[in-house]
Design a protein around this motif. Structure first.
Motif, short mmCIF file in Angstrom:
data_model
loop_
_atom_site.label_atom_id
_atom_site.label_comp_id
_atom_site.label_asym_id
_atom_site.label_seq_id
_atom_site.Cartn_x
_atom_site.Cartn_y
_atom_site.Cartn_z
N LEU A 1 -0.64 -7.85 3.70
CA LEU A 1 -0.89 -6.43 3.45
C LEU A 1 0.28 -5.64 4.03
O LEU A 1 0.52 -5.66 5.24
CB LEU A 1 -2.20 -6.02 4.11
CG LEU A 1 -2.80 -4.66 3.71
CD1 LEU A 1 -3.13 -4.65 2.23
CD2 LEU A 1 -4.04 -4.37 4.54
N HIS B 1 -7.54 2.80 7.01
CA HIS B 1 -7.35 2.49 5.59
C HIS B 1 -7.21 0.99 5.37
O HIS B 1 -7.72 0.45 4.38
CB HIS B 1 -6.11 3.22 5.06
CG HIS B 1 -6.28 4.70 4.95
ND1 HIS B 1 -5.28 5.58 5.23
CD2 HIS B 1 -7.35 5.45 4.59
CE1 HIS B 1 -5.72 6.82 5.06
NE2 HIS B 1 -6.97 6.76 4.67
N SER B 2 -6.52 0.31 6.26
CA SER B 2 -6.35 -1.14 6.13
C SER B 2 -7.70 -1.85 6.24
O SER B 2 -8.00 -2.76 5.46
CB SER B 2 -5.40 -1.66 7.22
OG SER B 2 -4.15 -1.03 7.14
N LYS B 3 -8.51 -1.41 7.18
CA LYS B 3 -9.83 -2.02 7.34
C LYS B 3 -10.71 -1.76 6.13
O LYS B 3 -11.47 -2.64 5.70
CB LYS B 3 -10.49 -1.48 8.62
CG LYS B 3 -9.79 -1.89 9.90
CD LYS B 3 -10.38 -1.18 11.11
CE LYS B 3 -9.61 -1.49 12.38
NZ LYS B 3 -10.12 -0.75 13.55
N ALA C 1 -5.55 2.11 11.75
CA ALA C 1 -5.80 1.05 10.75
C ALA C 1 -7.07 1.28 9.93
O ALA C 1 -7.58 0.33 9.33
CB ALA C 1 -5.84 -0.32 11.42
N VAL D 1 0.87 2.31 10.61
CA VAL D 1 -0.49 2.05 11.06
C VAL D 1 -0.70 2.84 12.35
O VAL D 1 0.13 2.78 13.26
CB VAL D 1 -0.74 0.55 11.31
CG1 VAL D 1 -2.04 0.33 12.08
CG2 VAL D 1 -0.80 -0.20 9.99
N VAL E 1 0.85 -1.19 0.00
CA VAL E 1 0.00 0.00 0.00
C VAL E 1 0.89 1.25 0.00
O VAL E 1 1.61 1.51 0.96
CB VAL E 1 -0.94 0.02 1.22
CG1 VAL E 1 -1.85 1.24 1.18
CG2 VAL E 1 -1.78 -1.25 1.27
N VAL F 1 -1.26 -8.40 8.30
CA VAL F 1 -0.94 -6.99 8.10
C VAL F 1 0.43 -6.73 8.71
O VAL F 1 0.61 -6.82 9.93
CB VAL F 1 -1.99 -6.06 8.74
CG1 VAL F 1 -1.61 -4.60 8.52
CG2 VAL F 1 -3.37 -6.35 8.16
N LYS G 1 2.23 -2.26 4.92
CA LYS G 1 1.97 -0.85 5.22
C LYS G 1 3.22 -0.18 5.76
O LYS G 1 4.07 -0.84 6.38
CB LYS G 1 0.85 -0.75 6.27
CG LYS G 1 -0.50 -1.23 5.80
CD LYS G 1 -1.26 -0.14 5.07
CE LYS G 1 -1.62 0.99 6.00
NZ LYS G 1 -2.38 2.06 5.33
N SER H 1 3.36 -3.95 9.17
CA SER H 1 3.60 -2.51 9.10
C SER H 1 5.00 -2.18 9.61
O SER H 1 5.47 -2.78 10.59
CB SER H 1 2.56 -1.76 9.94
OG SER H 1 2.80 -0.37 9.92
#
Length: 573
Positions: free
Chosen positions: A485, A495-497, A493, A490, A437, A512, A487, A514
């Protein structure tokens, strides 16, 4: 179309109407012709405005009022953001009347009048604050480098330098002079040797550092004494103060420093000129000089480019040609092709054993402490109030661009991710895809996908890209069962959700990863509690960043820190 810099100087706005006729050509007709001439150049977008002093003629408040009106129109008409404007004081911006009052009423030697910095810059300081209206910090009368523009897209640094430190109402003080100790301290706080080593560098000031004029009073007296090694070569100096044809441009024989002046834009008794600098993303900039023609008849006057007519300097070295330069973040392919030898060996070794990934000894020696050290050494944690997005505003910022654009820190980050992923996946990466991302994670993720021999995709702009259909198609078509994912930061979170909800991750194992977790530590374990198939891992969670309580659309003016300018504000909403 490339971005360009407009350079104007010596506006000399005057108060009295009769006096104005004698001193300045400025009127509405003049203003419009000037703006029209700038719009004729369709190949360049003027993104930056540099004004190198003598905004007023006598430092009177009403003169500054007229000057501000003009500069507001220029910024608006050319769509130049005020954060990209530099305004330097000149010797005519010194309040000599204020100094004369001090000399008469206070017990002070004439030789010390120049030290009354606050008083002599009083009217300029007010004009400066009124014009920028909190977009920039107030003019600091004691700072040699009182403002700077650092643009990572154009890779450019512009420093605003006060050369009027010794100016007063005394004739003997009519010289250009920079506060040496302040200059050295402020210069050392800018990482030209590492973070900005391949950025184009400009110093903007009123007086001329080099003998561009036959009159000594035009020159900067202590330029040779100033410590300039930290800036790194080459760099460019933009200045004013010299009016008409007495100004010029020159570059040292070794190409290391270019000195470029422009004359008065509006003064009636001289040639009227301005400059435009373009191709600012290249190693050399191109210079276009403009002069007002038929100036004795303003109705018939026009601005003409003199670049192909005069013998002035037409290009100037702007940034070094480095063998290992810092690369633009969108030059991912170039970066991946220039992977250092140590990382190539890792990749080749791991590709020979694609199904048996192991964390090696040299990986285990690297910890998140290495990341903290990079941040400390390069001063990458920025303090202040960051109002960059409507959704999230913070009281600090980590310059991740720098971390991933430097090979040493990029290698450490990649290995730390690799180590953590291997542990969580037990070295089994069949049916796995990495989704990076943002551009920064794209650089990291592309390397990891080679090391782990797994699928790969990425989303360029997490805050803008709302259509995740292509990502979902990729996951379904290849039947990926595990999703990594990737990142950079974070916090809560959100945007991740949003991404996880959009691409329908049911029946998938989600990981995820990060680089930084900057939220509250007590919230970390529960941040994805609404998802029963998500595991969250952060490489470094030692840096906490407080969220502004007034995040959200329409809340900007409600924030007391922003409204009252209680700390440095970074506002790019």
């Amino acid at each position: 179309m490339s971005n360009a810099i407009l350079h104007i100087s010596d506006l000399h706005f005057v108060l009295d109407k009769e006096e104005r006729k004698d001193k300045t050509r400025f009127d509405n007709n003049f203003q419009q012709k000037f703006l029209d001439s700038l719009k004729e150049n369709k190949n360049n977008t003027i993104k930056y405005l540099v004004v190198t002093g003598d905004i007023s003629d006598t430092a009177a408040e009403k003169e500054y009022s007229k000057a501000m009106s003009f500069l507001e129109i220029v910024a608006s008409d050319l769509q130049i953001e005020k954060k990209n404007i530099i305004i330097c004081p000149g010797n005519h911006d010194i309040s000599r009347t204020e100094l004369a009052i001090i000399a008469e009423n206070e017990d002070i030697e004439d030789s010390q009048l120049y030290t009354k910095q606050k008083e002599k810059f009083a009217h300029f300081t007010k004009f400066y604050s009124d014009f920028f209206k909190g977009i920039k910090p107030s003019f600091d009368v004691n700072s040699a480098i009182f403002d700077k523009i650092i643009d990572h897209d154009d890779r450019i640094v512009i420093l605003a330098v006060n050369t009027c430190f010794r100016e007063s109402n005394q004739d003997k003080d009519h010289i250009g002079f920079i506060n040496k100790s302040s200059f050295e301290t402020e210069l050392n706080n800018i990482d030209f040797q590492n973070q900005y080593k391949d950025y184009g560098k400009i110093l903007a000031m009123h007086h001329n550092p080099k003998d561009l004029s036959s009159e000594k009073k035009h020159n900067l007296e202590n330029w040779k004494e100033l410590p300039k090694d930290n800036i790194g070569l080459p760099f460019i100096v933009l200045c004013g103060h010299i009016h008409g044809q007495d100004g010029e441009a020159t570059q040292r024989n070794d190409g290391s420093i270019a000195y470029i002046s422009t004359g008065s834009l509006t003064k009636n008794t001289t040639e009227n000129t301005f400059n435009i600098y373009y191709d600012i993303g290249e190693s050399k900039i191109n210079i276009d000089y403009y002069a007002l023609q038929s100036k004795d008849n303003l109705a018939k006057s026009f601005w003409q480019s003199l670049t192909n007519i005069n013998q002035q300097l037409k290009t100037a070295d702007f940034r070094p040609n480095l063998n290992e330069s810092t690369l633009k973040l969108d030059e991912v392919d170039i970066l991946l092709n220039e992977v250092d030898e140590g990382m190539k060996q890792d990749i080749n070794r791991e590709l020979q054993k694609p199904k048996k990934h192991q964390t090696t000894k040299h990986l285990n020696k690297i910890t998140n402490r290495n990341i903290i050290d990079f941040i400390k050494e390069r001063n990458l944690f920025k303090s202040g109030h960051f109002h960059w997005k409507n959704e999230f505003r913070s009281h600090g910022f980590i310059d991740i661009n720098n971390l991933v654009s430097r090979k040493d820190s990029l290698e450490v980050i990649t290995k730390l991710f690799y180590n953590e992923i291997c542990k969580k996946f037990n070295n089994k990466f069949q049916d796995t895809i990495i989704i990076a991302v943002g551009i920064e994670c794209n650089i990291i993720g592309a390397r990891l996908s080679i090391l782990l021999d797994c699928g790969y995709s990425y989303i360029p702009e997490p805050s803008k890209e709302k259509d995740f259909s292509e990502i979902e198609k990729t996951i379904k078509s290849e039947n990926y069962k595990k999703i990594i994912l990737l990142k950079d930061i974070v916090y809560n979170a959100e945007h991740s959700k949003e991404l996880l909800t959009a691409i329908n991750t049911d029946n998938k194992e989600i990981f995820v990863f990060s680089l930084f977790y900057c939220g509250k530590k007590e919230m970390k374990e529960s941040i994805f509690s609404n998802y029963n198939n998500v595991i969250f891992v952060s490489i470094c969670d030692d840096i906490a960043i407080n969220q502004c309580d007034y995040s959200g659309k329409g809340c900007l003016d409600k924030c007391p820190i922003y409204k009252n300018k209680l700390e440095t504000i970074y506002d790019e909403c």
